[in-house]
Write an enzyme that holds these catalytic residues in place. Sequence first.
Site, short mmCIF file in Angstrom:
data_model
loop_
_atom_site.label_atom_id
_atom_site.label_comp_id
_atom_site.label_asym_id
_atom_site.label_seq_id
_atom_site.Cartn_x
_atom_site.Cartn_y
_atom_site.Cartn_z
N ASP A 6 -15.56 -1.62 9.18
CA ASP A 6 -16.35 -1.84 8.20
C ASP A 6 -17.18 -3.42 8.23
O ASP A 6 -16.91 -4.21 8.81
CB ASP A 6 -15.04 -2.47 6.34
CG ASP A 6 -14.17 -1.41 5.95
OD1 ASP A 6 -14.72 0.17 6.27
OD2 ASP A 6 -13.17 -1.70 5.79
N GLU A 24 1.29 -1.06 0.23
CA GLU A 24 -0.35 0.22 0.06
C GLU A 24 0.61 1.68 -0.64
O GLU A 24 -0.30 2.10 0.01
CB GLU A 24 -0.71 0.04 1.13
CG GLU A 24 -1.82 -1.12 1.86
CD GLU A 24 -2.92 -1.14 2.48
OE1 GLU A 24 -3.47 -0.39 2.29
OE2 GLU A 24 -2.41 -2.09 3.42
N GLY A 73 -7.34 5.59 5.40
CA GLY A 73 -6.46 6.34 4.03
C GLY A 73 -7.21 7.52 4.47
O GLY A 73 -7.36 8.10 5.44
N GLU A 82 -13.91 -5.39 9.10
CA GLU A 82 -12.29 -5.51 9.81
C GLU A 82 -12.77 -4.24 9.85
O GLU A 82 -13.30 -3.39 9.51
CB GLU A 82 -11.80 -5.45 8.47
CG GLU A 82 -11.91 -4.34 7.28
CD GLU A 82 -10.60 -4.56 6.33
OE1 GLU A 82 -9.49 -3.99 6.54
OE2 GLU A 82 -11.01 -5.11 4.98
N ARG A 136 -11.02 3.15 11.54
CA ARG A 136 -12.82 2.64 10.55
C ARG A 136 -13.31 1.34 10.42
O ARG A 136 -11.88 0.69 10.51
CB ARG A 136 -12.69 3.68 9.21
CG ARG A 136 -13.34 3.60 8.52
CD ARG A 136 -12.91 3.63 6.86
NE ARG A 136 -12.76 2.70 5.99
CZ ARG A 136 -12.30 2.32 5.27
NH1 ARG A 136 -11.02 3.14 5.26
NH2 ARG A 136 -12.28 1.03 4.89
N ASN A 139 -9.92 -1.16 10.74
CA ASN A 139 -8.26 0.09 9.55
C ASN A 139 -8.63 0.69 11.16
O ASN A 139 -8.51 1.40 11.33
CB ASN A 139 -8.64 0.69 8.72
CG ASN A 139 -9.97 -0.71 7.58
OD1 ASN A 139 -8.69 -0.89 6.47
ND2 ASN A 139 -10.88 -0.60 7.07
N SER A 194 -6.96 -2.65 2.01
CA SER A 194 -7.00 -1.79 0.63
C SER A 194 -7.52 -2.96 -0.38
O SER A 194 -7.38 -2.64 -1.90
CB SER A 194 -5.82 -0.96 -0.09
OG SER A 194 -5.26 0.25 0.39
N TYR A 200 -9.47 3.52 -4.45
CA TYR A 200 -8.86 4.88 -5.19
C TYR A 200 -9.12 5.31 -6.56
O TYR A 200 -8.19 6.21 -6.63
CB TYR A 200 -7.28 4.37 -5.17
CG TYR A 200 -7.32 3.53 -4.06
CD1 TYR A 200 -7.17 4.99 -2.69
CD2 TYR A 200 -7.06 2.18 -3.20
CE1 TYR A 200 -7.02 4.42 -1.34
CE2 TYR A 200 -7.05 1.87 -1.71
CZ TYR A 200 -7.13 3.06 -0.70
OH TYR A 200 -6.81 2.78 0.49
#
Length: 306
Positions: free
Chosen positions: A255, A20, A274, A268, A253, A270, A148, A214
Amino acid sequence: MSQLSSVGKIGVLYGGESAERVISLRSGEAVLAALQNRQVEVIGIDVQFNERLFDQLSGIDMAFIALHGRGGEDGVIQGLLEVMKIPYTGSGVAASALAMDKLRSKWLWAGLGLPTPEFRSVRSTQELDGLLSDMGGAVIVKPPHEGSSIGMSRAETETELTAAVEIALKHDKDVLIERWINGAEFTCAILNGVALPVIRLKTPHQFYDFDAKYESNTTEYLIPAGLEPQQEQALQALSLRAFDALGCSGWGRVDAMMDKNGDFWLLEVNTVPGMTDHSLVPMAAKAKGLDFAALVEAIVLGQKGD
């Protein structure tokens, strides 16, 4: 005067050596610019894990970790900063390592009774007999230690499953195979103990993959997310429980998916999301009334203190 003036010299750690890296460079540059605009003493450090890193870190008073993936999100850089007694943003060593491991995160959530899709782990394509039918005929295959959506594939035939596992094995020794949830995908940012407004992710891709995250201009980010107030509150509460269960702190974050019955399923966490122009935490913060610079400041001031 900004409270940031009391922090001292901030080092923005970005780049790194993970898959990443490119995204981390974008995140770090954005954070660096925001802090420079706040007239804070700040430097950017493109992290390479060699003998020079210790000297680079010795010159800062705290670290803003914008490293995504291995080396930055898995407890490695956090451990070094702990040894050097340098405060840093986000979760600590153990929580970072646990959240980076999707498989062990799910084991822990399942043990606590938190909803997460049915899953299996394998280490070779020789362990797949009967697995697809046992899991409802469609699965998502993931390398547990990548972010990602790198190395992820959807499979609904035996041939696709074998190919997906082979792809994931290029990134990890373990492979996570998870029941496919038909429904909407959501994400909930956490900032200093508060769940921010939920975002719904809509993409024409099979799932929210690297390109959708992205590069694509077809991905839609819905804020408000289209949930009933009680549904959004339920997802925010579940996200905080999932985040806290892993021992995470500061910002991050979570998800999740919502199935056709309206039930939420955790995917998951994070711990270093990002911070690019396509990123979700800045979008959620904006919906809460925080611009990018204010978000960066809040992350710095909420630095790990335990």
